[in-house]
Motif scaffolding. Structure first.
Motif, PDB file in Angstrom:
ATOM      1  N   ALA A   9       0.843  -1.201   0.000  1.00 26.63           N
ATOM      2  CA  ALA A   9       0.000   0.000   0.000  1.00 26.63           C
ATOM      3  C   ALA A   9       0.879   1.252   0.000  1.00 26.63           C
ATOM      4  O   ALA A   9       2.058   1.184   0.345  1.00 26.63           O
ATOM      5  CB  ALA A   9      -0.904  -0.012   1.222  1.00 26.63           C
ATOM      6  N   HIS A  43      -2.893  -1.829  -2.829  1.00 27.45           N
ATOM      7  CA  HIS A  43      -3.179  -0.607  -3.594  1.00 27.45           C
ATOM      8  C   HIS A  43      -2.747  -0.869  -5.040  1.00 27.45           C
ATOM      9  O   HIS A  43      -1.680  -1.402  -5.289  1.00 27.45           O
ATOM     10  CB  HIS A  43      -2.445   0.602  -3.008  1.00 27.45           C
ATOM     11  CG  HIS A  43      -3.096   1.112  -1.754  1.00 27.45           C
ATOM     12  ND1 HIS A  43      -2.574   2.133  -0.991  1.00 27.45           N
ATOM     13  CD2 HIS A  43      -4.246   0.740  -1.127  1.00 27.45           C
ATOM     14  CE1 HIS A  43      -3.364   2.363   0.056  1.00 27.45           C
ATOM     15  NE2 HIS A  43      -4.383   1.527  -0.008  1.00 27.45           N
ATOM     16  N   SER A  69      -9.013  -4.863  -3.664  1.00 26.66           N
ATOM     17  CA  SER A  69      -9.727  -4.383  -2.473  1.00 26.66           C
ATOM     18  C   SER A  69     -10.531  -5.485  -1.808  1.00 26.66           C
ATOM     19  O   SER A  69     -10.767  -6.535  -2.396  1.00 26.66           O
ATOM     20  CB  SER A  69     -10.678  -3.255  -2.869  1.00 26.66           C
ATOM     21  OG  SER A  69      -9.943  -2.203  -3.427  1.00 26.66           O
ATOM     22  N   ASP A 100       2.761  -0.922   8.741  1.00 25.74           N
ATOM     23  CA  ASP A 100       1.641  -1.474   9.528  1.00 25.74           C
ATOM     24  C   ASP A 100       0.394  -1.752   8.694  1.00 25.74           C
ATOM     25  O   ASP A 100      -0.711  -1.788   9.209  1.00 25.74           O
ATOM     26  CB  ASP A 100       1.278  -0.479  10.637  1.00 25.74           C
ATOM     27  CG  ASP A 100       0.957   0.904  10.073  1.00 25.74           C
ATOM     28  OD1 ASP A 100       0.695   1.010   8.866  1.00 25.74           O
ATOM     29  OD2 ASP A 100       0.971   1.881  10.847  1.00 25.74           O
ATOM     30  N   PRO A 133      -7.150  -0.691  12.370  1.00 19.36           N
ATOM     31  CA  PRO A 133      -6.586  -1.959  11.867  1.00 19.36           C
ATOM     32  C   PRO A 133      -5.062  -1.957  11.909  1.00 19.36           C
ATOM     33  O   PRO A 133      -4.441  -2.999  12.125  1.00 19.36           O
ATOM     34  CB  PRO A 133      -7.098  -2.037  10.424  1.00 19.36           C
ATOM     35  CG  PRO A 133      -7.684  -0.704  10.091  1.00 19.36           C
ATOM     36  CD  PRO A 133      -8.027  -0.037  11.387  1.00 19.36           C
ATOM     37  N   GLU A 134      -4.451  -0.782  11.744  1.00 13.95           N
ATOM     38  CA  GLU A 134      -2.981  -0.711  11.727  1.00 13.95           C
ATOM     39  C   GLU A 134      -2.387  -1.174  13.057  1.00 13.95           C
ATOM     40  O   GLU A 134      -1.308  -1.758  13.077  1.00 13.95           O
ATOM     41  CB  GLU A 134      -2.505   0.716  11.431  1.00 13.95           C
ATOM     42  CG  GLU A 134      -2.816   1.201  10.031  1.00 13.95           C
ATOM     43  CD  GLU A 134      -4.246   1.688   9.846  1.00 13.95           C
ATOM     44  OE1 GLU A 134      -5.022   1.695  10.838  1.00 13.95           O
ATOM     45  OE2 GLU A 134      -4.602   2.054   8.710  1.00 13.95           O
ATOM     46  N   PRO A 242      -8.902   7.486  -2.073  1.00 12.50           N
ATOM     47  CA  PRO A 242     -10.100   6.833  -2.628  1.00 12.50           C
ATOM     48  C   PRO A 242     -11.186   6.534  -1.583  1.00 12.50           C
ATOM     49  O   PRO A 242     -12.376   6.671  -1.846  1.00 12.50           O
ATOM     50  CB  PRO A 242      -9.570   5.517  -3.214  1.00 12.50           C
ATOM     51  CG  PRO A 242      -8.108   5.692  -3.370  1.00 12.50           C
ATOM     52  CD  PRO A 242      -7.652   6.780  -2.444  1.00 12.50           C
TER      53      PRO A 242
HETATM   54  C1  UD1 Z   1      -4.403   1.597   3.829  1.00  9.49           C
HETATM   55  C2  UD1 Z   1      -3.684   1.288   5.129  1.00  9.49           C
HETATM   56  C3  UD1 Z   1      -3.418   2.578   5.900  1.00  9.49           C
HETATM   57  C4  UD1 Z   1      -2.702   3.587   5.042  1.00  9.49           C
HETATM   58  C5  UD1 Z   1      -3.483   3.807   3.777  1.00  9.49           C
HETATM   59  C6  UD1 Z   1      -2.769   4.795   2.883  1.00  9.49           C
HETATM   60  C7  UD1 Z   1      -4.332  -0.876   6.084  1.00  9.49           C
HETATM   61  C8  UD1 Z   1      -5.080  -1.545   7.170  1.00  9.49           C
HETATM   62  N1  UD1 Z   1      -4.503   0.445   5.987  1.00  9.49           N
HETATM   63  O1  UD1 Z   1      -5.692   2.069   4.175  1.00  9.49           O
HETATM   64  O2  UD1 Z   1      -2.624   2.277   7.023  1.00  9.49           O
HETATM   65  O3  UD1 Z   1      -2.581   4.805   5.744  1.00  9.49           O
HETATM   66  O4  UD1 Z   1      -3.630   2.548   3.110  1.00  9.49           O
HETATM   67  O5  UD1 Z   1      -3.353   4.944   1.683  1.00  9.49           O
HETATM   68  O6  UD1 Z   1      -3.605  -1.539   5.356  1.00  9.49           O
HETATM   69  N2  UD1 Z   1      -8.764   1.839  -3.201  1.00  9.49           N
HETATM   70  C9  UD1 Z   1      -8.737   2.303  -4.490  1.00  9.49           C
HETATM   71  N3  UD1 Z   1      -7.559   2.228  -5.169  1.00  9.49           N
HETATM   72  C10 UD1 Z   1      -6.435   1.729  -4.625  1.00  9.49           C
HETATM   73  C11 UD1 Z   1      -6.484   1.262  -3.301  1.00  9.49           C
HETATM   74  C12 UD1 Z   1      -7.643   1.342  -2.609  1.00  9.49           C
HETATM   75  O7  UD1 Z   1      -9.734   2.763  -5.019  1.00  9.49           O
HETATM   76  O8  UD1 Z   1      -5.388   1.678  -5.301  1.00  9.49           O
HETATM   77  C13 UD1 Z   1     -10.021   1.914  -2.409  1.00  9.49           C
HETATM   78  C14 UD1 Z   1     -10.446   0.528  -1.967  1.00  9.49           C
HETATM   79  O9  UD1 Z   1     -11.317  -0.032  -2.883  1.00  9.49           O
HETATM   80  C15 UD1 Z   1     -11.075   0.771  -0.639  1.00  9.49           C
HETATM   81  C16 UD1 Z   1     -10.442   2.029  -0.132  1.00  9.49           C
HETATM   82  O10 UD1 Z   1      -9.756   2.633  -1.230  1.00  9.49           O
HETATM   83  O11 UD1 Z   1     -12.450   0.956  -0.737  1.00  9.49           O
HETATM   84  C17 UD1 Z   1      -9.513   1.730   0.997  1.00  9.49           C
HETATM   85  O12 UD1 Z   1      -8.350   0.972   0.572  1.00  9.49           O
HETATM   86  P1  UD1 Z   1      -7.601  -0.068   1.560  1.00  9.49           P
HETATM   87  O13 UD1 Z   1      -6.304  -0.472   0.982  1.00  9.49           O
HETATM   88  O14 UD1 Z   1      -8.544  -1.144   1.960  1.00  9.49           O
HETATM   89  O15 UD1 Z   1      -7.285   0.713   2.886  1.00  9.49           O
HETATM   90  P2  UD1 Z   1      -6.840   2.222   3.076  1.00  9.49           P
HETATM   91  O16 UD1 Z   1      -7.961   2.941   3.716  1.00  9.49           O
HETATM   92  O17 UD1 Z   1      -6.260   2.758   1.804  1.00  9.49           O
END
Ligand code: UD1
Length: 364
Positions: A9, A43, A69, A100, A133-134, A242
């Protein structure tokens, strides 16, 4: 000696870049250290992943698990299954995880269950807040890691207090700051900077993506109004994660001085931060970068796993109550903000120290 370097990520990418460079430098000196870069695909958007590889000169991943995701458990399960499959086909001798995020914990579990040792970069930090969660990822990862690379003495103490012996703890500093210091001369003005009429020291940067702040429409709208009101007419530039975008779309109109922009690439984002009057955020990593750049930082959380950004740096915990934002901003405007100092070993050489330890630990 093959080391898997795990990244999944956005906040992982700036942490692995200096370690890869340092391992490459060791190889050039004749070391037998080898690495395999494993991207879990947590990501996947260019804005959240690809741009960071390009700007930071990170080599293309050797393996992409493409998990995408999902819920916390879905992502954890998919990463564990994908990484286990890889290790069964082509084992490595060490799993090196950073930070984390879910990918950190999931790969640590998969590796350790196959008796492949795990080393954790940014080990030992704790917020004590199990609703994030972190924090669960940190606790699990550290409970099954063999070696711990740490950013602070508080982290060292946290590990010792859970029974980790001193010879497994390596206080090396902060790889995220290696990346920041190496890239300071390359920071890039974003295209919208002049279009929005931004001037150095005369705007605020905000980033918000924690579920607690952005998942409830009403609470999120109140936070944004409070930030806009407290800014005394200055522009508030908000690169939107996002997760945050999903709630923002349903909020309707926003205060006129809030400018939403896409998630920024690394060099543009840190240009914005460096030139801002202040940053208002719920991120952890950004509090470290603002500390090193000497930029005032107001954190909209009730706790932090990075206390040195407060005791030494420019960060203050404001909490998540919108009413707390104006008094803090008034203090910034009327009394000025603490200047802070840079925590020990955040000196740009952490990647080298980690590579030296790995060389010794694995090759003796
Ligand atoms: C994650 C990390 C967080 C970090 C953050 C930075 C965990 C538990 N959390 O949280 O510590 O600060 O990344 O960005 O690992 N999404 C997209 N495109 C992407 C990635 C995600 O659209 O490339 C959307 C997903 O569909 C989801 C939302 O963003 O709905 C959250 O993504 P997710 O990776 O689950 O957790 P973050 O909130 O990004």
């Amino acid at each position: 000696m093959l080391i898997d370097i795990i990244a999944g990520a956005r906040p992982n990418f700036m942490k692995i870049a200096p370690v890869i460079k340092a391992i490459q430098a060791k190889q050039a000196e004749g070391s037998a250290l080898r690495y395999r870069l494993v991207h879990t695909g947590q990501h996947y958007d260019a804005a959240m992943s690809g741009n960071f590889f390009t700007q930071l000169g990170i080599p293309a991943p050797n393996v992409n698990l493409d998990v995408g995701s999902g819920t916390q458990a879905e992502q954890t399960g998919a990463i564990m299954a994908g990484y286990e499959r890889l290790l069964l086909q082509a084992p490595s001798q060490l799993c090196l995880v950073v930070g984390d995020v879910t990918s950190t914990m999931a790969c640590a579990i998969a590796a350790q269950k196959l008796r492949i040792p795990v080393a954790h970069i940014e080990a030992g930090i704790r917020s004590g807040d199990w609703s994030m969660p972190e924090e669960i990822n940190r606790l699990v990862t550290d409970s099954i890691s063999n070696w711990f690379f740490t950013t602070s003495d508080v982290a060292n103490e946290n590990l010792r207090s859970t029974g980790v012996s001193d010879e497994r703890i390596f206080f090396v500093g902060n790889t995220m700051i290696d990346t920041l210091l190496a890239n300071m001369p390359r920071l890039k003005k974003p295209g919208f900077f002049d279009e929005l009429g931004l001037r150095a020291g005369e705007y605020i940067v905000t980033t918000l993506h924690r579920p607690k702040n952005v998942d409830q429409q009403d609470g999120f709208a109140d936070l944004l109004s409070a930030i806009a009101d407290a800014a005394r007419g200055l522009a508030v530039v908000f690169p939107v994660h996002p997760r945050t975008a999903k709630t923002l779309h349903s909020l309707g109109s926003l205060p006129a001085n809030i400018f939403l922009v896409d998630p920024q690439p690394y060099l543009e984002f840190n240009f914005l931060v460096k030139n801002a009057l202040a940053v208002i955020t719920d991120s952890g990593g950004i509090t470290e970068e603002t500390t090193v750049m000497g930029v005032p930082c107001l954190t909209l959380r009730d706790n932090t796993e990075r206390p040195e950004t407060i005791t030494l740096g420019t960060n203050e915990l404001i909490g998540t109550n919108p009413a707390a934002i104006k008094p803090a901003m008034d203090k910034l405007f009327d009394e000025g903000w603490k200047r802070g100092s840079i925590p020990p070993l955040w000196d740009g050489k952490t990647g080298e120290r980690i590579a030296a330890h790995l060389d010794r630990l694995l090759l003796g």
